[in-house]
Design a protein around this motif. Structure first.
Motif, PDB file in Angstrom:
ATOM      1  N   ARG A  46       0.826  -1.206   0.000  1.00  0.00           N
ATOM      2  CA  ARG A  46       0.000   0.000   0.000  1.00  0.00           C
ATOM      3  C   ARG A  46       0.862   1.260   0.000  1.00  0.00           C
ATOM      4  O   ARG A  46       0.488   2.272  -0.592  1.00  0.00           O
ATOM      5  N   TRP A  47       1.987   1.200   0.676  1.00  0.00           N
ATOM      6  CA  TRP A  47       2.854   2.368   0.793  1.00  0.00           C
ATOM      7  C   TRP A  47       3.900   2.448  -0.305  1.00  0.00           C
ATOM      8  O   TRP A  47       4.709   3.369  -0.327  1.00  0.00           O
ATOM      9  N   ARG A  48       3.926   1.509  -1.216  1.00  0.00           N
ATOM     10  CA  ARG A  48       4.919   1.499  -2.279  1.00  0.00           C
ATOM     11  C   ARG A  48       4.818   2.777  -3.113  1.00  0.00           C
ATOM     12  O   ARG A  48       3.731   3.272  -3.402  1.00  0.00           O
ATOM     13  N   SER A  49       5.960   3.260  -3.525  1.00  0.00           N
ATOM     14  CA  SER A  49       5.980   4.458  -4.379  1.00  0.00           C
ATOM     15  C   SER A  49       5.386   4.094  -5.739  1.00  0.00           C
ATOM     16  O   SER A  49       5.599   2.988  -6.241  1.00  0.00           O
ATOM     17  N   PRO A  50       4.654   5.015  -6.346  1.00  0.00           N
ATOM     18  CA  PRO A  50       4.084   4.724  -7.667  1.00  0.00           C
ATOM     19  C   PRO A  50       5.171   4.558  -8.704  1.00  0.00           C
ATOM     20  O   PRO A  50       6.183   5.271  -8.706  1.00  0.00           O
ATOM     21  N   LYS A  51       4.977   3.599  -9.604  1.00  0.00           N
ATOM     22  CA  LYS A  51       5.936   3.378 -10.682  1.00  0.00           C
ATOM     23  C   LYS A  51       5.683   4.376 -11.795  1.00  0.00           C
ATOM     24  O   LYS A  51       4.555   4.676 -12.149  1.00  0.00           O
ATOM     25  N   GLU A  52       6.754   4.884 -12.328  1.00  0.00           N
ATOM     26  CA  GLU A  52       6.616   5.895 -13.399  1.00  0.00           C
ATOM     27  C   GLU A  52       6.858   5.294 -14.750  1.00  0.00           C
ATOM     28  O   GLU A  52       7.509   4.378 -14.981  1.00  0.00           O
TER      29      GLU A  52
END
Length: 68
Positions: free
Chosen positions: A62-68
């Protein structure tokens, strides 16, 4: 503690410690050290195992950084 990663790490560790506490309480109930029904002991064991193994993974995803 202004670093969000550090506070999230401590939150995951706290969830694991709570899971261990629930597991120990469940064992005490099943072993009849605490006077509660066996069903309550097994429920505490299941919730503790889920808290120890599943919840930190759920929180990390849930806290993972969004992938770009």
């Amino acid at each position: 503690m202004s670093d969000p990663a550090q506070s999230r790490y401590f939150a995951m560790v706290a969830v694991r410690f709570a899971g261990v506490a629930l597991i120990l309480l469940g064992i005490l109930v099943v072993r009849r050290v605490l006077e509660l029904p066996d069903a309550a002991g097994y429920l505490l064991l299941i919730l503790g195992l889920a808290g120890f193994f599943v919840m930190p993974t759920v929180l990390a995803r849930r806290w993972r950084s969004p992938k770009e």
